[in-house]
Design a protein around this motif. Structure first.
Motif, PDB file in Angstrom:
ATOM      1  N   GLN A  20       0.791  -0.913  -0.129  1.00 48.42           N
ATOM      2  CA  GLN A  20      -0.171  -0.131  -0.348  1.00 48.42           C
ATOM      3  C   GLN A  20       0.548   0.810   0.472  1.00 48.42           C
ATOM      4  OE1 GLN A  20      -3.065   0.199   3.436  1.00 48.42           O
ATOM      5  NE2 GLN A  20      -4.079   1.715   2.362  1.00 48.42           N
ATOM      6  N   SER A  21       0.588   2.625  -0.922  1.00 44.63           N
ATOM      7  CA  SER A  21       1.071   3.521  -0.564  1.00 44.63           C
ATOM      8  C   SER A  21       2.709   3.190  -1.038  1.00 44.63           C
ATOM      9  CB  SER A  21       1.176   4.404   0.321  1.00 44.63           C
ATOM     10  OG  SER A  21       0.048   3.869   0.478  1.00 44.63           O
ATOM     11  N   CYS A  22       3.232   2.117  -2.027  1.00 42.29           N
ATOM     12  CA  CYS A  22       4.491   2.442  -2.772  1.00 42.29           C
ATOM     13  C   CYS A  22       4.046   2.724  -4.331  1.00 42.29           C
ATOM     14  CB  CYS A  22       4.705   0.770  -1.962  1.00 42.29           C
ATOM     15  SG  CYS A  22       5.263   0.937  -0.505  1.00 42.29           S
ATOM     16  N   SER A  23       3.467   2.562  -4.537  1.00 39.14           N
ATOM     17  CA  SER A  23       3.034   2.558  -5.788  1.00 39.14           C
ATOM     18  C   SER A  23       2.614   3.919  -6.529  1.00 39.14           C
ATOM     19  CB  SER A  23       3.294   0.768  -6.588  1.00 39.14           C
ATOM     20  OG  SER A  23       1.481   1.135  -6.386  1.00 39.14           O
ATOM     21  N   ARG A  24       2.457   4.028  -8.080  1.00 37.15           N
ATOM     22  CA  ARG A  24       1.014   5.275  -8.536  1.00 37.15           C
ATOM     23  C   ARG A  24      -0.116   4.456  -8.892  1.00 37.15           C
ATOM     24  NH1 ARG A  24       2.524  10.398  -8.072  1.00 37.15           N
ATOM     25  NH2 ARG A  24       1.248  10.701  -9.990  1.00 37.15           N
ATOM     26  N   PRO A  25      -0.794   5.010  -9.438  1.00 36.48           N
ATOM     27  CA  PRO A  25      -2.814   4.104  -9.697  1.00 36.48           C
ATOM     28  C   PRO A  25      -2.010   3.497 -10.625  1.00 36.48           C
ATOM     29  CG  PRO A  25      -2.610   5.834  -8.782  1.00 36.48           C
ATOM     30  CD  PRO A  25      -1.131   5.759  -9.044  1.00 36.48           C
ATOM     31  N   GLY A  26      -2.238   1.415 -10.465  1.00 34.49           N
ATOM     32  CA  GLY A  26      -2.003   0.984 -11.759  1.00 34.49           C
ATOM     33  C   GLY A  26      -1.370   0.633 -11.745  1.00 34.49           C
ATOM     34  N   PHE A  27      -0.345   0.843 -10.420  1.00 36.77           N
ATOM     35  CA  PHE A  27       1.652   0.166 -11.103  1.00 36.77           C
ATOM     36  C   PHE A  27       1.576  -0.996  -9.939  1.00 36.77           C
ATOM     37  CE2 PHE A  27       3.128   2.515 -14.799  1.00 36.77           C
ATOM     38  CZ  PHE A  27       2.049   3.318 -14.906  1.00 36.77           C
ATOM     39  N   ASN A  28       1.040  -1.234  -8.891  1.00 39.79           N
ATOM     40  CA  ASN A  28       0.479  -1.901  -7.689  1.00 39.79           C
ATOM     41  C   ASN A  28       1.219  -3.408  -8.639  1.00 39.79           C
ATOM     42  OD1 ASN A  28       0.869  -2.059  -4.892  1.00 39.79           O
ATOM     43  ND2 ASN A  28      -0.948  -3.635  -5.545  1.00 39.79           N
ATOM     44  N   LEU A  29       2.457  -4.235  -7.490  1.00 41.08           N
ATOM     45  CA  LEU A  29       2.381  -5.512  -7.869  1.00 41.08           C
ATOM     46  C   LEU A  29       2.669  -6.051  -6.620  1.00 41.08           C
ATOM     47  CD1 LEU A  29       6.074  -4.555  -9.694  1.00 41.08           C
ATOM     48  CD2 LEU A  29       4.119  -4.848 -10.787  1.00 41.08           C
ATOM     49  N   THR A  30       2.778  -7.233  -6.925  1.00 44.01           N
ATOM     50  CA  THR A  30       2.076  -8.831  -5.826  1.00 44.01           C
ATOM     51  C   THR A  30       3.792  -9.544  -5.246  1.00 44.01           C
ATOM     52  OG1 THR A  30       0.002  -8.108  -5.206  1.00 44.01           O
ATOM     53  CG2 THR A  30       1.069  -9.907  -4.668  1.00 44.01           C
ATOM     54  N   CYS A  31       4.274  -9.428  -4.440  1.00 44.13           N
ATOM     55  CA  CYS A  31       4.918 -10.409  -4.198  1.00 44.13           C
ATOM     56  C   CYS A  31       5.157 -11.597  -3.528  1.00 44.13           C
ATOM     57  CB  CYS A  31       6.415 -10.003  -3.576  1.00 44.13           C
ATOM     58  SG  CYS A  31       7.835 -10.312  -4.208  1.00 44.13           S
ATOM     59  N   ASP A  32       5.069 -13.059  -4.091  1.00 43.41           N
ATOM     60  CA  ASP A  32       4.942 -14.079  -3.540  1.00 43.41           C
ATOM     61  C   ASP A  32       6.236 -14.794  -2.540  1.00 43.41           C
ATOM     62  OD1 ASP A  32       3.125 -17.166  -4.205  1.00 43.41           O
ATOM     63  OD2 ASP A  32       3.164 -16.570  -2.763  1.00 43.41           O
ATOM     64  N   GLU A  33       6.645 -14.607  -1.591  1.00 43.34           N
ATOM     65  CA  GLU A  33       7.440 -15.138  -1.068  1.00 43.34           C
ATOM     66  C   GLU A  33       7.312 -16.054  -0.025  1.00 43.34           C
ATOM     67  OE1 GLU A  33       8.996 -10.499   0.516  1.00 43.34           O
ATOM     68  OE2 GLU A  33       8.220 -11.949   2.313  1.00 43.34           O
ATOM     69  N   THR A  34       5.898 -16.914  -0.717  1.00 42.74           N
ATOM     70  CA  THR A  34       6.137 -18.330  -0.433  1.00 42.74           C
ATOM     71  C   THR A  34       6.792 -19.024  -1.221  1.00 42.74           C
ATOM     72  OG1 THR A  34       4.019 -18.969  -1.354  1.00 42.74           O
ATOM     73  CG2 THR A  34       4.400 -18.298   0.661  1.00 42.74           C
ATOM     74  N   ARG A  35       6.965 -19.244  -2.103  1.00 38.77           N
ATOM     75  CA  ARG A  35       8.159 -19.154  -3.849  1.00 38.77           C
ATOM     76  C   ARG A  35       8.769 -19.123  -3.318  1.00 38.77           C
ATOM     77  NH1 ARG A  35       3.944 -19.677  -8.703  1.00 38.77           N
ATOM     78  NH2 ARG A  35       1.845 -19.349  -7.902  1.00 38.77           N
ATOM     79  N   HIS A  36       9.851 -20.366  -4.111  1.00 40.14           N
ATOM     80  CA  HIS A  36      10.614 -20.434  -4.132  1.00 40.14           C
ATOM     81  C   HIS A  36      11.925 -20.384  -5.434  1.00 40.14           C
ATOM     82  CE1 HIS A  36      11.033 -20.436   0.839  1.00 40.14           C
ATOM     83  NE2 HIS A  36       9.953 -21.652   0.099  1.00 40.14           N
ATOM     84  N   PRO A  37      12.136 -19.603  -5.751  1.00 38.49           N
ATOM     85  CA  PRO A  37      13.083 -18.417  -5.566  1.00 38.49           C
ATOM     86  C   PRO A  37      11.595 -17.534  -4.704  1.00 38.49           C
ATOM     87  CG  PRO A  37      13.495 -18.142  -7.083  1.00 38.49           C
ATOM     88  CD  PRO A  37      12.932 -19.318  -7.423  1.00 38.49           C
ATOM     89  N   PRO A  38      10.983 -16.095  -4.525  1.00 41.34           N
ATOM     90  CA  PRO A  38      10.084 -15.517  -4.373  1.00 41.34           C
ATOM     91  C   PRO A  38       9.421 -14.750  -5.784  1.00 41.34           C
ATOM     92  CG  PRO A  38      10.902 -14.548  -3.012  1.00 41.34           C
ATOM     93  CD  PRO A  38      12.165 -15.233  -3.586  1.00 41.34           C
ATOM     94  N   LYS A  39       7.875 -14.884  -6.448  1.00 44.73           N
ATOM     95  CA  LYS A  39       8.203 -14.817  -7.771  1.00 44.73           C
ATOM     96  C   LYS A  39       7.477 -13.138  -8.069  1.00 44.73           C
ATOM     97  CE  LYS A  39       8.477 -18.931 -10.028  1.00 44.73           C
ATOM     98  NZ  LYS A  39       9.028 -18.278 -10.928  1.00 44.73           N
ATOM     99  N   LEU A  40       7.422 -12.314  -8.331  1.00 46.22           N
ATOM    100  CA  LEU A  40       6.553 -11.034  -8.977  1.00 46.22           C
ATOM    101  C   LEU A  40       5.526 -10.959  -9.428  1.00 46.22           C
ATOM    102  CD1 LEU A  40       6.671  -7.662  -7.644  1.00 46.22           C
ATOM    103  CD2 LEU A  40       7.882  -7.339  -9.725  1.00 46.22           C
ATOM    104  N   PHE A  41       4.231 -10.461  -9.395  1.00 55.13           N
ATOM    105  CA  PHE A  41       2.904 -10.159 -10.095  1.00 55.13           C
ATOM    106  C   PHE A  41       2.894  -9.203 -10.170  1.00 55.13           C
ATOM    107  CE2 PHE A  41       2.869 -14.903 -10.406  1.00 55.13           C
ATOM    108  CZ  PHE A  41       3.171 -15.629  -9.577  1.00 55.13           C
ATOM    109  N   LEU A  42       1.618  -8.900 -11.425  1.00 56.81           N
ATOM    110  CA  LEU A  42       1.062  -7.772 -11.569  1.00 56.81           C
ATOM    111  C   LEU A  42      -0.368  -7.760 -12.535  1.00 56.81           C
ATOM    112  CD1 LEU A  42       0.752  -4.619 -13.287  1.00 56.81           C
ATOM    113  CD2 LEU A  42       1.862  -5.960 -16.017  1.00 56.81           C
ATOM    114  N   GLY A  43      -1.385  -7.255 -11.063  1.00 52.09           N
ATOM    115  CA  GLY A  43      -2.355  -6.989 -11.974  1.00 52.09           C
ATOM    116  C   GLY A  43      -3.376  -8.952 -11.773  1.00 52.09           C
ATOM    117  N   ASP A  44      -3.786  -9.002 -12.705  1.00 54.57           N
ATOM    118  CA  ASP A  44      -4.274 -10.774 -12.508  1.00 54.57           C
ATOM    119  C   ASP A  44      -3.103 -12.108 -12.843  1.00 54.57           C
ATOM    120  OD1 ASP A  44      -7.094 -12.431 -14.292  1.00 54.57           O
ATOM    121  OD2 ASP A  44      -6.643 -12.851 -12.655  1.00 54.57           O
ATOM    122  N   ALA A  45      -2.322 -11.909 -11.785  1.00 55.51           N
ATOM    123  CA  ALA A  45      -1.748 -13.078 -11.522  1.00 55.51           C
ATOM    124  C   ALA A  45      -0.496 -13.506 -12.862  1.00 55.51           C
ATOM    125  CB  ALA A  45      -2.009 -14.212 -10.694  1.00 55.51           C
TER     126      ALA A  45
END
Length: 753
Positions: A58-83
């Motif tokens: 939250q509050s770390c990106s511009r509107p529409g540029f938010n990403l999700t980091c799945d740290e449960t995976r090895h190595p962690p994976k970065l996702f944009l929008g709809d997975a």
């Protein structure tokens, strides 16, 4: 830091001891790492750096540029929008590299569709890059359509075809084949960069099936063109090895890399980018600048000599050129790093002045500022020298020496064509001010300019830096410099001092024929004007084929390439794809180029370019003038229909009035239109040998135009008029069969321009 230590070494020992703590504090301040993300926000996910305006949380990106980091995976994976998995983010290229899915026609079924998405959120200013990607279909006897969905003025859902590819097979392709030219694999460019598309699969009907290709199968995907060129063999192997699309073999490829492009919106992101009357677009980051990349679209970059994140206030840091001697050499003396550049000192000491020593002792900050003022002039001279060398490099790369030789060897060409300097065109366009833009698209912009001799010109500036595009620019210069016809747009000259050449044309103020036929023109063209425009266009093409100093096949005749003056005089333009041939040649084998809806089917299937290929494209223009229907349109059943095949079948069924523009009927031109319609059918023959030459077309139109001009009422024309010896018509039964094949070809293929 070297320059500060160097300064201390020149000061006597007692004074140096007093100044050393102050200078060390300044060194520590400069050496502090500059941030990539906003304070308190993650700067990476696994091995992938996440720079602002992108962000995680939250509050770390511009509107529409938010990403999700799945740290449960090895190595962690970065996702944009709809997975959608992200592989890399580039600030310098304004791109995001993702993993996108391969849509399987075998699983979905032919004559069905699916959706392809980059996983973008509604507010994101991110889209598929038309420059970096291609649309690919791999398999046997399938047609894959890339579709853009939208809603019309009544709110009904509509779709528009963006790209199409057809993969053909007679037998199962060999695994050793690593090409993608239509047999088992097809690739084409993407004309519209969007966040999502629809993908439709259709069965490419064949007259016979063989071996393993008794049913269509395969898949389609949007992929990074550079990656695809290196891996096309593996993708073909995945498709055809052990019938992997039928049985789901383990080697099947399910995802490919795709490049997205992103930008900032001028109005929405006004806190990051702003416009200054003196300096133009600027960014929030120090030592950075903003570059316009389209209407209301901008991107930030660090200034020359700096690198980092320009979207953060202190994100751009000075490059220490002295740490890279192989890139920034000092052949003599010592390298000294200064903000934005470096210099080479020939001596290891400087003359110390008492006044300077006293000034440094009082305030190290003021001394540093004083030094920067002295370096500014050196930096400016270095930049000017680099710019001059770069322009000379571009001039040679763009065949400037050869073009100079061509102009100097021909007096007529020298009088019509000149080589402009970049300063002249910058002055003519007010430094390419966005208010001077006349139009443009995915390949570049056209600016209105005023030369020093007060001539108003149109300046074509491409933005795609590809050698193929540069060669097309040079090809257009060579052809137009040797062409002189009242209905061919005049080329005043070019500028070769930029990475992509700039072309300077005469200014045509009344837009394109396409706009007047299919746009929102307030005064539709009369039948008399349409017939005259057709005649003038035919004269220009006939001149190119047989009367110019060299024979030229245009290869992209279409309404968008016919410009109209204030008096509605026609001007044929855009010779980037044209080919010149020897007088004794009747055709050449070349890579297929053209525009969807205008392309000669015979040229498409044989790759043999002849003058009759331009005749076919001109026949499509005649059909547009008679009907005001676009070359490819959607029928009531929402299927894509070719104007050429629809027009021919309608005329042969004696139903011309069903598609004839009502304005022509109201002006009393129906009988004259019938003559032109039969001429159009001959031009649209699938066999080039059955089409008339452009001289024969010009003669027929000249006779018909004279009748319309001389008589206040339309003169009835004999039904046998088009059966004279000026051109040869098609046979009815054979033509119907061939046009069904042409309809299938147009619905299945789009040739990149």
């Amino acid at each position: 830091m070297l320059k500060m230590n160097f300064l201390l070494s020149s000061i006597p020992c007692p004074q140096a001891k007093l100044l050393r703590p102050t200078v060390m504090a300044l060194q520590l301040l400069v050496a502090t790492a500059f941030p990539v993300a906003l304070p308190g926000c993650p700067e990476s996910c696994g091995s992938i750096t996440v720079p602002y305006p992108f962000g995680i949380g939250q509050s770390c990106s511009r509107p529409g540029f938010n990403l999700t980091c799945d740290e449960t995976r090895h190595p962690p994976k970065l996702f944009l929008g709809d997975a959608v998995e992200v592989d890399a983010i580039s600030l310098s290229d304004l791109t995001v590299r993702i993993r996108s899915k391969v849509l399987n026609a075998t699983t979905l079924g032919v004559d069905n569709g699916a959706s392809w998405s980059g996983g973008l959120t509604p507010n994101a200013t991110i889209a598929v890059s038309t420059q970096h990607n291609v649309f690919v279909a791999v398999g046997c006897n399938i047609i894959a359509h890339l579709v853009a969905g939208h809603r019309d003025g009544q709110g009904d859902s509509r779709h528009e075809y963006v790209s199409a590819c057809a993969a053909l097979c007679d037998t199962l392709p060999g695994l050793e084949d690593a090409s993608c030219s239509g047999v088992g694999c097809c690739q084409t460019t993407i004309t519209q960069g969007l966040p999502a598309y629809g993908v439709q699969f259709k069965d490419l009907a064949q007259t016979a099936r063989y071996d393993y290709v008794d049913v269509p199968f395969g898949g389609a995907f949007v992929v990074d063109s550079e990656w695809f060129s290196r891996n096309v063999g593996a993708l073909r192997n995945s498709t055809f090895h052990f019938d992997s699309f039928f049985y789901g073999a383990s080697r099947k490829v399910t995802s490919v890399p795709t490049v997205l492009e992103w930008w900032l919106e001028v109005e929405r992101d006004g806190d990051l980018v702003m416009f200054n009357q003196d300096s133009g677009w600027t960014c929030i980051g120090l030592n950075s600048f903003a570059a316009s990349i389209g209407v209301s679209k901008v991107g930030c970059r660090c200034s020359e000599g700096y690198e980092g994140n320009p979207y953060i206030a202190v994100g751009c840091q000075d490059i220490d050129e002295c740490q890279q001697p192989d890139v920034y050499p000092c052949l003599q003396g010592t390298c000294i790093n200064i903000p934005g550049t470096y210099r080479c000192s020939a001596t290891k000491s400087i003359i110390s002045l008492p006044g300077l020593i006293t000034l440094v002792a009082i305030s190290a900050g003021l001394a540093l500022l004083f030094s920067l003022l002295g370096v500014a002039k050196i930096t400016n001279k270095l930049k000017q020298r680099r710019v001059k060398k770069l322009r000379q490099k571009f001039f040679k790369k763009n065949h400037g020496l050869l073009l100079q030789q061509l102009i100097s060897s021909n007096k007529d060409i020298a009088e019509r064509t000149r080589i402009f300097s970049l300063e002249e065109l910058q002055q003519a366009t007010n430094k390419f001010d966005h208010n001077r833009i006349l139009g443009g698209g995915g390949h570049g912009m056209v600016y209105k300019g005023i030369l020093s001799d007060q001539r108003v010109v149109a300046i074509k500036k491409a933005k795609i830096v590809l050698q193929r595009e540069i060669d097309q620019f040079i090809n257009e210069v060579v052809i137009l410099s040797q062409t002189n016809h009242r209905n061919v747009v005049k080329l005043f000259g070019c500028c070769l001092e930029t990475e992509v050449p700039l072309l300077v044309y005469e200014f045509i103020s009344n837009g394109t024929l396409s706009f007047h036929l299919h746009g929102k023109s307030e005064s539709p063209l009369s039948w008399k004007d349409r017939l005259r425009i057709a005649l003038e266009t035919a004269r220009a093409i006939a001149y190119l084929h047989s009367a110019a100093s060299i024979s030229v096949y245009h290869r992209d005749i279409k309404c968008a390439n016919i410009l109209l003056t204030d008096t509605l005089a026609a001007k044929v333009s855009d010779f980037g794809a044209s080919r010149s041939i020897a007088i004794d040649e009747t055709g050449i084998l070349t890579a297929v180029q053209g525009t969807y809806g205008y392309l000669d089917p015979e040229y498409y299937y044989t790759s043999r370019l002849t003058e009759k290929s331009d005749v076919y494209s001109f026949g499509v223009i005649l059909a547009e003038l008679l009907t005001r229907v676009t070359p490819v349109f959607s029928s009531h059943s929402s299927e894509v229909t070719s104007l050429a095949s629809h027009f021919v079948s309608t005329v042969r069924d004696n139903r011309l009035l069903d598609i004839l523009d009502t304005q022509i009927v109201e002006e009393g031109g129906a009988e004259d239109a019938a003559v032109v319609a039969r001429l159009t059918v001959s031009c649209l023959s699938l066999k080039g040998e059955e089409r008339p030459t452009m001289r024969q077309v010009e003669t027929t139109l000249d006779v018909q135009s004279s009748k319309v001009h001389d008589n206040s009422q339309t003169t009835r024309v004999s039904q046998n008029a088009p059966n004279d010896q000026s051109f040869k018509g098609n046979k009815g039964g054979e033509g119907t069969r061939l046009y069904s094949l042409e309809k299938e070809f147009i619905q299945s293929s789009e040739i990149p321009r």
